[in-house]
Design a protein around this motif. Sequence first.
Motif, PDB file in Angstrom:
ATOM      1  N   THR A  31       0.836  -1.213   0.000  1.00 33.30           N
ATOM      2  CA  THR A  31       0.000   0.000   0.000  1.00 33.30           C
ATOM      3  C   THR A  31       0.867   1.258   0.000  1.00 33.30           C
ATOM      4  N   PHE A  91      -7.483   7.006  -1.933  1.00 32.09           N
ATOM      5  CA  PHE A  91      -6.653   5.865  -1.535  1.00 32.09           C
ATOM      6  C   PHE A  91      -6.005   6.091  -0.171  1.00 32.09           C
ATOM      7  N   SER A  92      -5.718   7.344   0.170  1.00 36.05           N
ATOM      8  CA  SER A  92      -5.068   7.594   1.461  1.00 36.05           C
ATOM      9  C   SER A  92      -5.946   7.121   2.624  1.00 36.05           C
ATOM     10  N   HIS A 112      -7.762  10.606  -6.687  1.00 35.34           N
ATOM     11  CA  HIS A 112      -7.324   9.220  -6.463  1.00 35.34           C
ATOM     12  C   HIS A 112      -6.488   9.117  -5.191  1.00 35.34           C
ATOM     13  N   TYR A 171      -5.535   3.429   2.684  1.00 30.82           N
ATOM     14  CA  TYR A 171      -4.171   3.123   3.157  1.00 30.82           C
ATOM     15  C   TYR A 171      -4.125   3.079   4.679  1.00 30.82           C
TER      16      TYR A 171
END
Lengths: 54, 321
Positions: free
Chosen positions: B266, B294-295, B290, B298
């Motif tokens: 990740t 995604f963070s 994005h 994560y």
Amino acid sequence: MNEPAKDEGIVLTEAQKRTRRSRSIAIALSLAALVVLFYVMTLVKGPVVLIRPM
Amino acid sequence: MSLISEGANIRGPITAGAGLDLAEPSIASVGDYIALMKPRVMSLVVFTALVGLAVAPGSLHPLTGFTALLCIAVGAGAAGSLNMWYDADIDAVMTRTARRPVPMGRVRPGEALAFGLTLASFAVVVLGLLVNLLAAALLAFTIFFYVVVYTMWLKRSTSQNIVIGGAAGAFPPMIGWAAVTGSLSIEPVLLFMIIFFWTPPHFWALALYRTEDYARAGIPMLPVVAGDASTRRQIMLHTLVLVPLGVAPWPLGFAGALYGVTAVVTGAIMVTLAWQVLREIRPAERASRHLFAFSILYLFLLFATLLAERGWGGLIARLAA
């Protein structure tokens, strides 16, 4: 002779009464939950409830 | 050149909703008060605190653990409410926040203030009485840091607002750990550091495609005062610090191989997305979206893996004890 009009103060609308009632119920439930929490935690901890280590 | 509009002379609370007649009975519903507590932020706070609580060594009665999490959740809600009280003026001019209860006029600023102070007092006192004083002190400091240091001071005065202010969101795992052990050590500090360095890339990615919104509100977010290019570089730099920190629990023996693999994979995706944001020639909206999305995944994956690997066993043992 006409009587002077009564000062009825603030009259709540139905919507205001509903929201006030729901707020009051939420406060009551929160306080009841707090009482239950303290009661059960006291049973769980016993006399140690008075000892709070850093 | 600053994008902040010259007309944005914004300082302090109480513009939005101030037009309400104080003698007028409140129309706030229970749902409005729940919204004041920022339930989505609260859920992330509870999750990270749960991980801190679950991975800590030692034993804790499940009910005490529940009480600790409840107090942390209520404390987070208090901080959210006080934030909405103070920020009502800028919330009213930002698209993302304009529909919050105070700018919408459903809750008066004073009501939000009283609600937040009451919740904060209850959360800290109950945590101190029923769990331990260190956890209560950390919770009190977290609320103070978020409301006074971040909301009242940093947010409107420096582009480093979320770098320093991000500490407030990083404290919950430490509070969870302190609730179990009554002390602190390197492990909760590492969890703190992961969230601390995760916050800037996360919020700057959002700020990159909400720049106009922040500029209109007069908030000196990094893209507003330093521009897109500088923000993209800062995102990359912070991600390069974040990823090794994310992996660190593995070599330090604080987490196992599953965590290590998850953190490496990740982390590589985070660096790739930050690189895409950095290289974007046009306004980096797509890449930023994005990275922002995604963070969240994560951080969730890192903490969920840690919970599954170390905490789950501990929780089950505590429930069985």
